[in-house]
Motif scaffolding. Structure first.
Motif, PDB file in Angstrom:
ATOM      1  N   ALA A 115      -3.254  13.596   8.900  1.00 14.91           N
ATOM      2  CA  ALA A 115      -3.245  12.519   9.892  1.00 14.91           C
ATOM      3  C   ALA A 115      -4.243  11.437   9.500  1.00 14.91           C
ATOM      4  CB  ALA A 115      -3.586  13.064  11.275  1.00 14.91           C
ATOM      5  N   PHE A 116      -5.392  11.840   8.966  1.00 14.91           N
ATOM      6  CA  PHE A 116      -6.396  10.871   8.530  1.00 14.91           C
ATOM      7  C   PHE A 116      -5.825   9.961   7.454  1.00 14.91           C
ATOM      8  CE2 PHE A 116      -9.504   9.992   5.146  1.00 14.91           C
ATOM      9  CZ  PHE A 116     -10.291   9.077   5.815  1.00 14.91           C
ATOM     10  N   LEU A 117      -5.183  10.605   6.468  1.00 12.70           N
ATOM     11  CA  LEU A 117      -4.627   9.830   5.345  1.00 12.70           C
ATOM     12  C   LEU A 117      -3.579   8.833   5.845  1.00 12.70           C
ATOM     13  CD1 LEU A 117      -5.216  10.019   2.342  1.00 12.70           C
ATOM     14  CD2 LEU A 117      -3.087  11.267   2.081  1.00 12.70           C
ATOM     15  N   LEU A 118      -2.674   9.330   6.701  1.00  4.03           N
ATOM     16  CA  LEU A 118      -1.611   8.465   7.220  1.00  4.03           C
ATOM     17  C   LEU A 118      -2.195   7.328   8.032  1.00  4.03           C
ATOM     18  CD1 LEU A 118       0.854  11.237   8.359  1.00  4.03           C
ATOM     19  CD2 LEU A 118       1.173   9.689   6.453  1.00  4.03           C
ATOM     20  N   PHE A 119      -3.178   7.667   8.869  1.00  2.89           N
ATOM     21  CA  PHE A 119      -3.788   6.648   9.723  1.00  2.89           C
ATOM     22  C   PHE A 119      -4.467   5.583   8.871  1.00  2.89           C
ATOM     23  CE2 PHE A 119      -6.851   4.775  12.594  1.00  2.89           C
ATOM     24  CZ  PHE A 119      -6.158   4.711  13.781  1.00  2.89           C
ATOM     25  N   PHE A 120      -5.137   6.030   7.825  1.00  2.19           N
ATOM     26  CA  PHE A 120      -5.864   5.060   7.006  1.00  2.19           C
ATOM     27  C   PHE A 120      -4.896   4.146   6.259  1.00  2.19           C
ATOM     28  CE2 PHE A 120      -8.632   3.645   3.514  1.00  2.19           C
ATOM     29  CZ  PHE A 120      -9.659   3.140   4.282  1.00  2.19           C
ATOM     30  N   ILE A 121      -3.820   4.734   5.721  1.00  2.00           N
ATOM     31  CA  ILE A 121      -2.831   3.904   5.010  1.00  2.00           C
ATOM     32  C   ILE A 121      -2.215   2.894   5.964  1.00  2.00           C
ATOM     33  CG2 ILE A 121      -0.616   3.935   3.823  1.00  2.00           C
ATOM     34  CD1 ILE A 121      -1.376   6.688   2.742  1.00  2.00           C
ATOM     35  N   ALA A 122      -1.823   3.396   7.144  1.00  2.57           N
ATOM     36  CA  ALA A 122      -1.218   2.490   8.127  1.00  2.57           C
ATOM     37  C   ALA A 122      -2.221   1.445   8.580  1.00  2.57           C
ATOM     38  CB  ALA A 122      -0.702   3.286   9.322  1.00  2.57           C
ATOM     39  N   GLY A 123      -3.500   1.846   8.642  1.00  7.12           N
ATOM     40  CA  GLY A 123      -4.531   0.905   9.038  1.00  7.12           C
ATOM     41  C   GLY A 123      -4.692  -0.217   8.028  1.00  7.12           C
ATOM     42  N   VAL A 124      -4.636   0.144   6.741  1.00  9.88           N
ATOM     43  CA  VAL A 124      -4.723  -0.887   5.694  1.00  9.88           C
ATOM     44  C   VAL A 124      -3.537  -1.840   5.817  1.00  9.88           C
ATOM     45  CG1 VAL A 124      -4.753  -1.307   3.219  1.00  9.88           C
ATOM     46  CG2 VAL A 124      -5.995   0.619   4.133  1.00  9.88           C
ATOM     47  N   ALA A 125      -2.360  -1.262   6.114  1.00 15.95           N
ATOM     48  CA  ALA A 125      -1.175  -2.108   6.253  1.00 15.95           C
ATOM     49  C   ALA A 125      -1.281  -2.983   7.495  1.00 15.95           C
ATOM     50  CB  ALA A 125       0.077  -1.240   6.326  1.00 15.95           C
ATOM     51  N   GLU A 126      -1.840  -2.436   8.569  1.00 17.93           N
ATOM     52  CA  GLU A 126      -1.963  -3.201   9.813  1.00 17.93           C
ATOM     53  C   GLU A 126      -2.879  -4.398   9.648  1.00 17.93           C
ATOM     54  OE1 GLU A 126       0.540  -2.506  12.168  1.00 17.93           O
ATOM     55  OE2 GLU A 126      -1.103  -2.995  13.531  1.00 17.93           O
ATOM     56  N   THR A 127      -3.928  -4.225   8.838  1.00 18.59           N
ATOM     57  CA  THR A 127      -4.865  -5.328   8.673  1.00 18.59           C
ATOM     58  C   THR A 127      -4.424  -6.295   7.587  1.00 18.59           C
ATOM     59  OG1 THR A 127      -6.141  -3.830   7.316  1.00 18.59           O
ATOM     60  CG2 THR A 127      -6.915  -4.193   9.534  1.00 18.59           C
ATOM     61  N   ASN A 128      -3.231  -6.069   7.035  1.00 22.12           N
ATOM     62  CA  ASN A 128      -2.682  -6.955   5.993  1.00 22.12           C
ATOM     63  C   ASN A 128      -3.582  -7.053   4.781  1.00 22.12           C
ATOM     64  OD1 ASN A 128      -0.348  -7.611   7.309  1.00 22.12           O
ATOM     65  ND2 ASN A 128      -1.313  -9.274   8.441  1.00 22.12           N
ATOM     66  N   ARG A 129      -4.201  -5.933   4.424  1.00 25.70           N
ATOM     67  CA  ARG A 129      -5.062  -5.954   3.250  1.00 25.70           C
ATOM     68  C   ARG A 129      -4.263  -5.492   2.049  1.00 25.70           C
ATOM     69  NH1 ARG A 129      -9.860  -8.100   2.593  1.00 25.70           N
ATOM     70  NH2 ARG A 129     -10.357  -6.406   1.206  1.00 25.70           N
ATOM     71  N   ALA A 130      -4.708  -5.885   0.861  1.00 30.00           N
ATOM     72  CA  ALA A 130      -4.084  -5.394  -0.356  1.00 30.00           C
ATOM     73  C   ALA A 130      -4.244  -3.878  -0.370  1.00 30.00           C
ATOM     74  CB  ALA A 130      -4.786  -5.999  -1.564  1.00 30.00           C
ATOM     75  N   PRO A 131      -3.277  -3.113  -0.865  1.00 31.37           N
ATOM     76  CA  PRO A 131      -2.025  -3.513  -1.519  1.00 31.37           C
ATOM     77  C   PRO A 131      -0.888  -3.861  -0.554  1.00 31.37           C
ATOM     78  CG  PRO A 131      -2.237  -1.139  -1.521  1.00 31.37           C
ATOM     79  CD  PRO A 131      -3.459  -1.671  -0.868  1.00 31.37           C
ATOM     80  N   PHE A 132      -1.182  -4.024   0.724  1.00 31.17           N
ATOM     81  CA  PHE A 132      -0.108  -4.346   1.672  1.00 31.17           C
ATOM     82  C   PHE A 132      -0.206  -5.789   2.139  1.00 31.17           C
ATOM     83  CE2 PHE A 132      -1.024   0.200   2.268  1.00 31.17           C
ATOM     84  CZ  PHE A 132       0.199   0.713   1.949  1.00 31.17           C
ATOM     85  N   ASP A 133      -0.751  -6.697   1.336  1.00 30.49           N
ATOM     86  CA  ASP A 133      -0.956  -8.060   1.831  1.00 30.49           C
ATOM     87  C   ASP A 133       0.266  -8.933   1.567  1.00 30.49           C
ATOM     88  OD1 ASP A 133      -1.334  -8.059  -0.845  1.00 30.49           O
ATOM     89  OD2 ASP A 133      -2.988  -9.470  -0.848  1.00 30.49           O
ATOM     90  N   LEU A 134       1.437  -8.369   1.869  1.00 30.87           N
ATOM     91  CA  LEU A 134       2.690  -9.099   1.668  1.00 30.87           C
ATOM     92  C   LEU A 134       2.756 -10.416   2.431  1.00 30.87           C
ATOM     93  CD1 LEU A 134       5.139  -8.158   0.000  1.00 30.87           C
ATOM     94  CD2 LEU A 134       3.553  -6.365   0.449  1.00 30.87           C
ATOM     95  N   PRO A 135       2.253 -10.475   3.674  1.00 27.97           N
ATOM     96  CA  PRO A 135       2.391 -11.728   4.422  1.00 27.97           C
ATOM     97  C   PRO A 135       1.705 -12.908   3.743  1.00 27.97           C
ATOM     98  CG  PRO A 135       1.814  -9.971   5.901  1.00 27.97           C
ATOM     99  CD  PRO A 135       1.723  -9.413   4.540  1.00 27.97           C
ATOM    100  N   GLU A 136       0.731 -12.656   2.870  1.00 22.29           N
ATOM    101  CA  GLU A 136       0.063 -13.785   2.240  1.00 22.29           C
ATOM    102  C   GLU A 136       0.074 -13.672   0.719  1.00 22.29           C
ATOM    103  OE1 GLU A 136      -4.273 -13.263   2.970  1.00 22.29           O
ATOM    104  OE2 GLU A 136      -3.507 -12.135   4.650  1.00 22.29           O
ATOM    105  N   ALA A 137       1.125 -13.008   0.218  1.00 23.02           N
ATOM    106  CA  ALA A 137       1.194 -12.762  -1.222  1.00 23.02           C
ATOM    107  C   ALA A 137       1.111 -14.081  -1.996  1.00 23.02           C
ATOM    108  CB  ALA A 137       2.491 -12.033  -1.541  1.00 23.02           C
TER     109      ALA A 137
END
Lengths: 349, 179
Positions: free
Chosen positions: A220-242
């Motif tokens: 759950a920690f791992l999933l939460f952290f990955i989703a958290g990185v995506a929620e904050t639009n940070r790299a590697p999930f910074d698609l909105p501002e690629a």
């Protein structure tokens, strides 16, 4: 001359002031806390920008900003002053009202979400119990999700109002991405809620006095952290501002302080997300035998997680958009549901 | 000297009234605004006002859920669709429909006024546990004991709808080749 009525009036006024102060001590303490939290959260942003640039420099085997002030610490100040005094340009085809509204929404929601984060154990000063959180909301974690969910509007509105294809695509991407990853975020937090049986963040920290939940719920920690990185639009999930595809995504058309406000929102969200991970999985202010102040323990954990955020950014390349969606819906979500099923079953048994 | 309790009661009432009026104005904006983006925004502000009203009546959990589900998830999809289709302003052609709408609204308001002044309001029956009022626990207990059948049926209907959407969307396009 008879001044009796003056002294009487002054006495009455003094009595009223004292009375209203003692009656409203909770209100006053609350207001002071709100101001302190808001100012602290906003002033953390330049420091965080500095930290990110220095760390990124080290990760990429270069120095990073080191000319302005000791260790380059004057650099964020200089940047802030520059951004404040820059001319704000709005193109004539933009929707003026929404264009102004969007950055305000981003910053506002980011700061408000921090209001329910408890960052230290309560203590007593002058017989008054001081609690180190803005508000003890019964459904604290839901409050954070609700408010950070409202933050998406800032990005979508920025994309819509700019009247620019790249901005629009950035806004669309951000809404799609954040809706998808919000599910994972909520469902992985649900396993912690099952373990504590409460939605209050303070109860969650108190439930981890002996063992942090990261040891009980590593998945759950791992999933939460990955989703958290995506929620904050940070790299590697910074698609909105690629940068390579969309110029700068939803904030392409923004200049000056409005541009900086989007960054402020992003960095405050990063702090909130780190604080949330700390509270849910790393035991909040519990220091597990190490003799430091609770608030220092909390700040240390948050700082470590922030460094991990920056570390991730300099390590991973950006993930492709369709893979991002596939990853969210076909990998993270089923894992979340599985974890939830197992946790629930164990809890019931 | 002021009685502080009355002052606070008064401020509370003022806040409730302000939020309520804002909610009504926002919902009027949804109907009367010609640009779809602004319509959606008015709807969002209406939802937020409703959540605030819930909050003012101590229903914390309902308020948060209102924001998460309606303002957070549903409305973001609305905006998403508007952004995809391009939010063009609609031209208001005939004023007849508009006047009918206005007439309807004022009739409703008059009705509301009448029912507020003439019609008796009924007391809510049943007991309210003041300790648990508005918490997730109270709602959960209610939902999973008294209304369990309706709740499960609703979830089944939602599932069917989701599967239906996927079926409709999937078979009207040629499937994408996996890269």
């Amino acid at each position: 001359m008879d001044l009796d009525w003056v002294t009487e009036f002054l006495n009455e006024l003094w009595g009223f002031t004292v009375q209203s102060l003692t009656d409203n001590v909770l209100l006053i303490v609350g207001s002071v806390k709100a101001i302190v939290i808001a100012v602290a959260v906003m002033s953390v942003v330049p420091a965080l920008v500095w930290l990110e640039r220095r760390l990124m420099g080290r990760f990429q085997v270069r120095l990073g900003p080191n000319r302005v002030g000791p260790f380059g610490f004057g650099q964020p100040m200089a940047d802030t002053i520059k951004l404040l005094f820059k001319e704000s340009i709005i193109q004539s085809s933009a929707d003026k009202f929404l264009f102004h509204l969007a950055p305000a929404v981003v910053v506002f929601t980011a700061i408000v979400a921090f209001a329910v984060i408890p960052f230290g154990a309560p203590f007593e000063v002058f017989g008054q119990r001081i609690e180190l959180w803005g508000a003890n909301v019964n459904s604290g974690i839901l409050f954070v999700f609700a408010i950070s969910g409202m933050g998406i509007y800032g990005m979508v509105l920025a994309g819509l109002s700019s009247n620019n294809k790249y901005s629009l695509m950035g806004g669309l991407r951000s809404s799609a991405q954040m809706i998808s990853y919000e599910l994972t975020l909520g469902l992985s937090a649900l396993s912690v809620i099952i373990l504590t049986g409460s939605l209050s963040l303070i109860d969650m920290v108190e439930a981890q006095e002996t063992v942090p939940f990261i040891l009980i719920q590593p998945l759950a920690f791992l999933l939460f952290f990955i989703a958290g990185v995506a929620e904050t639009n940070r790299a590697p999930f910074d698609l909105p501002e690629a940068e390579q595809e969309l110029v700068a995504g939803f904030h392409t058309e923004y200049t000056g302080m409005k541009f900086a406000m989007f960054f402020m929102g992003e960095y405050i969200n990063m702090v909130t997300m780190s604080a949330l991970v700390t509270i849910l999985f790393l035991g909040g202010w519990n220091s597990y035998g190490i003799p430091i102040w609770p608030i220092v323990a909390f700040a240390g954990k948050v700082l470590f997680l922030l460094c991990v955020f920056i570390w991730l950014r300099s390590t991973f390349p950006r993930i492709r958009y369709d893979r991002l969606m596939t990853f969210g819906w076909k990998v993270l979500l089923p894992l979340c549901l599985l974890n939830l099923l197992i946790t629930g079953t164990i809890k019931v048994l | 000297m002021f009685d502080l309790a009355t002052v606070f009661e008064f401020t509370r009432d003022t806040v409730i009234l302000t939020v309520g009026i804002t909610a009504v104005l926002a919902s009027l904006g949804v109907i009367l605004c010609s640009s779809p983006i602004y319509c959606a925004l008015y709807l969002i502000s209406h939802m937020i006002c409703l959540a605030l009203l819930f909050l003012l009546y101590n229903a914390e959990f309902l308020a948060v859920v209102q924001i998460i589900v309606y303002a957070g998830a549903v409305m973001i999809l609305f905006l998403f669709i508007i952004a995809l289709l391009g939010g063009r302003k609609e031209v208001q052609e005939n004023s007849l429909e508009r006047s009918i709408a206005f007439g309807l609204i004022f009739t409703l308001l008059g009705e509301l006024y009448l029912s507020a002044t003439v019609g008796p309001t009924k007391q809510i029956e049943g007991t309210i546990n003041s300790e648990m009022f508005g918490t997730a626990k109270a709602i959960g207990l209610e939902l999973f004991s008294k209304h369990i059948v309706a709740f499960e049926l609703a979830s089944a209907v939602l599932l069917v709808a989701a599967v239906g959407v996927i079926c409709l969307a999937k078979f009207s396009f040629t499937p994408l080749k996996r890269r």
